[in-house]
Scaffold this motif. Sequence first.
Motif, PDB file in Angstrom:
ATOM      1  N   LEU A 623      -9.191 -16.828  14.935  1.00 56.73           N
ATOM      2  CA  LEU A 623      -8.071 -16.824  13.986  1.00 56.73           C
ATOM      3  C   LEU A 623      -8.559 -16.445  12.587  1.00 56.73           C
ATOM      4  O   LEU A 623      -9.552 -16.966  12.103  1.00 56.73           O
ATOM      5  CB  LEU A 623      -7.427 -18.214  13.933  1.00 56.73           C
ATOM      6  N   LYS A 624      -7.858 -15.525  11.985  1.00 64.24           N
ATOM      7  CA  LYS A 624      -8.183 -15.113  10.611  1.00 64.24           C
ATOM      8  C   LYS A 624      -7.075 -15.593   9.683  1.00 64.24           C
ATOM      9  O   LYS A 624      -5.897 -15.393   9.957  1.00 64.24           O
ATOM     10  CB  LYS A 624      -8.323 -13.597  10.532  1.00 64.24           C
ATOM     11  N   GLU A 625      -7.468 -16.222   8.621  1.00 67.43           N
ATOM     12  CA  GLU A 625      -6.539 -16.797   7.656  1.00 67.43           C
ATOM     13  C   GLU A 625      -5.463 -17.617   8.370  1.00 67.43           C
ATOM     14  O   GLU A 625      -4.272 -17.305   8.333  1.00 67.43           O
ATOM     15  CB  GLU A 625      -5.886 -15.690   6.813  1.00 67.43           C
ATOM     16  N   PRO A 626      -5.900 -18.693   9.067  1.00 66.25           N
ATOM     17  CA  PRO A 626      -4.946 -19.481   9.848  1.00 66.25           C
ATOM     18  C   PRO A 626      -3.934 -20.213   8.967  1.00 66.25           C
ATOM     19  O   PRO A 626      -4.264 -20.695   7.887  1.00 66.25           O
ATOM     20  CB  PRO A 626      -5.845 -20.480  10.586  1.00 66.25           C
ATOM     21  N   THR A 627      -2.717 -20.264   9.461  1.00 64.55           N
ATOM     22  CA  THR A 627      -1.639 -21.043   8.838  1.00 64.55           C
ATOM     23  C   THR A 627      -0.997 -21.893   9.935  1.00 64.55           C
ATOM     24  O   THR A 627      -1.258 -21.700  11.123  1.00 64.55           O
ATOM     25  CB  THR A 627      -0.582 -20.137   8.207  1.00 64.55           C
ATOM     26  N   SER A 628      -0.151 -22.803   9.518  1.00 65.35           N
ATOM     27  CA  SER A 628       0.527 -23.660  10.492  1.00 65.35           C
ATOM     28  C   SER A 628       1.345 -22.840  11.467  1.00 65.35           C
ATOM     29  O   SER A 628       1.375 -23.113  12.678  1.00 65.35           O
ATOM     30  CB  SER A 628       1.430 -24.668   9.772  1.00 65.35           C
ATOM     31  N   THR A 629       1.989 -21.814  10.960  1.00 69.52           N
ATOM     32  CA  THR A 629       2.816 -20.966  11.827  1.00 69.52           C
ATOM     33  C   THR A 629       1.954 -20.223  12.834  1.00 69.52           C
ATOM     34  O   THR A 629       2.278 -20.148  14.027  1.00 69.52           O
ATOM     35  CB  THR A 629       3.605 -19.955  10.981  1.00 69.52           C
ATOM     36  N   LYS A 630       0.819 -19.684  12.357  1.00 71.53           N
ATOM     37  CA  LYS A 630      -0.085 -18.959  13.251  1.00 71.53           C
ATOM     38  C   LYS A 630      -0.649 -19.887  14.333  1.00 71.53           C
ATOM     39  O   LYS A 630      -0.744 -19.509  15.502  1.00 71.53           O
ATOM     40  CB  LYS A 630      -1.236 -18.340  12.449  1.00 71.53           C
ATOM     41  N   ILE A 631      -1.033 -21.087  13.914  1.00 69.61           N
ATOM     42  CA  ILE A 631      -1.614 -22.036  14.873  1.00 69.61           C
ATOM     43  C   ILE A 631      -0.588 -22.430  15.926  1.00 69.61           C
ATOM     44  O   ILE A 631      -0.891 -22.480  17.124  1.00 69.61           O
ATOM     45  CB  ILE A 631      -2.153 -23.271  14.137  1.00 69.61           C
ATOM     46  N   LYS A 668      -4.251 -31.235  15.510  1.00 67.38           N
ATOM     47  CA  LYS A 668      -5.701 -31.311  15.397  1.00 67.38           C
ATOM     48  C   LYS A 668      -6.291 -30.027  14.820  1.00 67.38           C
ATOM     49  O   LYS A 668      -7.209 -30.065  13.984  1.00 67.38           O
ATOM     50  CB  LYS A 668      -6.316 -31.598  16.769  1.00 67.38           C
ATOM     51  N   LEU A 669      -5.809 -28.876  15.280  1.00 67.58           N
ATOM     52  CA  LEU A 669      -6.330 -27.601  14.768  1.00 67.58           C
ATOM     53  C   LEU A 669      -6.001 -27.438  13.290  1.00 67.58           C
ATOM     54  O   LEU A 669      -6.817 -26.907  12.516  1.00 67.58           O
ATOM     55  CB  LEU A 669      -5.758 -26.440  15.575  1.00 67.58           C
ATOM     56  N   ALA A 670      -4.818 -27.890  12.910  1.00 65.97           N
ATOM     57  CA  ALA A 670      -4.457 -27.814  11.489  1.00 65.97           C
ATOM     58  C   ALA A 670      -5.422 -28.642  10.650  1.00 65.97           C
ATOM     59  O   ALA A 670      -5.826 -28.237   9.552  1.00 65.97           O
ATOM     60  CB  ALA A 670      -3.021 -28.293  11.301  1.00 65.97           C
ATOM     61  N   ARG A 676      -3.513 -26.723   3.917  1.00 64.02           N
ATOM     62  CA  ARG A 676      -2.819 -27.448   2.851  1.00 64.02           C
ATOM     63  C   ARG A 676      -1.420 -26.865   2.681  1.00 64.02           C
ATOM     64  O   ARG A 676      -1.149 -25.714   3.047  1.00 64.02           O
ATOM     65  CB  ARG A 676      -3.575 -27.318   1.514  1.00 64.02           C
ATOM     66  N   ILE A 677      -0.553 -27.674   2.133  1.00 65.32           N
ATOM     67  CA  ILE A 677       0.798 -27.173   1.825  1.00 65.32           C
ATOM     68  C   ILE A 677       0.694 -26.160   0.696  1.00 65.32           C
ATOM     69  O   ILE A 677       0.022 -26.386  -0.312  1.00 65.32           O
ATOM     70  CB  ILE A 677       1.712 -28.341   1.402  1.00 65.32           C
TER      71      ILE A 677
END
Length: 681
Positions: A623-631, A668-670, A676-677
């Motif tokens: 994952l590159k530049e992970p976000t909550s949506t991506k995860i 957990k991944l987050a 962060r928000i």
Amino acid sequence: MNDLINKWYRNHALLYKVLLFFSTTFLIVYLFPKSGKFRYDFDKGKPWQSESLLAPFDFAIKKSSEEIEQEQIEVSESSAVYFDIDKSVQSNVIDLYSEKFKSSFADSIVANNINLFNAGESAINAIYEFGVLDEDYDYSASTTIILLDDQTQYGETQFSNLTKLDGFRIVIENELNINGLSKFEAAFVSVFFDIIKPNLKLNLSLTQNALDEKLESISSVRGSIEKGTLIISKGEIVEGNKYDVLKSLETEYESQVWNESNYNLIIFAYSLLVSLALLMLLLFLRKYRMEVFLDNTKVTFIFFNILLMILLTTLVINYNSIYVYVVPLCILPLVLKAFFDARLGLFTHVLTVLLLGFIVPNSYEYMFLQIIAGIVTILTVSELYKRANLFISVGQITLIYIIAYFAFFVIQEGDISNLDPSTFGLFVLCGLATLFVQPLIYIYEKVFGLVSDVSLLELSDTNTKLLKELSNKAPGTFHHSLNVANLAEASANEVGANAMLIRVGALYHDVGKMKNPTYFTENQATGINPHDELSPRESAKIIIDHVLDGIEIAKKNNLPDRVIDFIRTHHGTSLVYYFYRKEKDLIEDTNQDDFRYPGPQPYSKETAILMMCDSVEAASKSLKEPTSTKIDKFVETIIDKQMEDGQFLNANITFKEIQSIKKVLKTKLANIFHLRIEYPE
């Protein structure tokens, strides 16, 4: 002949279970008491709850043990005592008296006093009238004494008439007082002290034989009841003579030895009941625990523990039934819960208690207490590898035993005045014996090759030899395994799976990568990829072989089969997609089966969870530049793909549980990626 051998080989597991079933039934029936059993339960002072009872056959009314004991005491007190008498002693004493009198009374006037001499002689005759005892005997004054001369009865008297060895003083005093010669008492005592000898000796053998004959003549019965006689009507109070008659009938049932005519029939009936109980256990295993049913070692283990508990209880009852509650029956559900699960442990415990109801006294009370204690065992004992939990649970089990027994006693007796506190000590001993479950589990692990939470705790230590070797040879894989273990443990706790088992499985699932560590990206620290020098098919083979290599390494290091299952199934029959696509770009008609893991697919909730967590954790590194949506999308895609491939068809996991696992993995991944928000600028 070959067909028969092949057929036997194909069905050998089933044949073994049949043999185990019949042999266990035979051994249990063999342990049962070979006597009749009274079908009614009754208590003194309580109403008769059953229908009116008629005498089924002629029987005698037996005396109670207290009555027989009282009769024995009376017979012992009234039985005659035999003494051998030596008649020559008296004449010898008189001769000695004549000599001693002259030397003791030197004064001529006194020595020639015929009255004084005769008084002494009369005293001797009075002393030896019935005889002088050789020692003090503890008999009552009224005891009949038989005097024997050369085994022939010489005379009969009472014990009070015999003279003790030091009792001649009184005789001398009386004789001298009669003749007015009291002033010579001291001199006579001195003379008699030297000459008086015993002439009576107890004939112990004859006395004992006479007593034994009388004791044997005591009847153990008082009257009889004829067949068809009304013994007690429904609602009548069980007391007095009715209680004695019922106890006599119960004793008659329990003491009668089976005769040849009904022996085989009763054995057959016992065998039917025992086989029904064991059959229910096998059916339970087949319907709800198929993995246990298919494993003959585990089935043997369960049957062995049932037989062991019945054997221990039988031995204790044969010794003294009062100690029946010392047998730590709660070890059975404890052991089965440690190796299998709580439901199987409780089911087996209840069946065992039902079987023991045939041989224990007060069977209803016993079964109630043991079933309640078994339920408490299942409900309270968790994480057996924590010693404090076991001690606390054993304390709770012991308390339940005491409370339940106290309640039964009050119901039966109506008060607590006759309650014996030492009975509670038996329950304490039972609790202490239950603590033996820890070394027993260790023994079972070595004998039957099973694994418990205690062993899993030891295996989860990252300082074990194998995990140390993994961290040295494949540090990236070791770190990946730790992450997978954390994810899998959290997921297991969410859906009620075995968290300890899945953690250990996750720690060891990739040990096969130690053989070729640099062919796996997590261990490629230099940036050089050795797969660049290989064909896609060769690369896929190395990737796939880490499963087989892992199984081989695990077996060499004596890992339990339950842990090896995770190594075997953590990729299921999934496709090594990257190298398959590379090969397909070169050869259009590439067969997917050449690029699939050999399987099998996960066949338990725990192995299914590990497959999800392993795939998600490994792929998360890309994952590159992970976000909550991506995860969220990433987790959904991977697990949905596994479901579409049918990887979880053999696992007992539901869609609801899979959704819960997805939620845990996203959270957990987050946290792992420290998201962060995003605040507006």
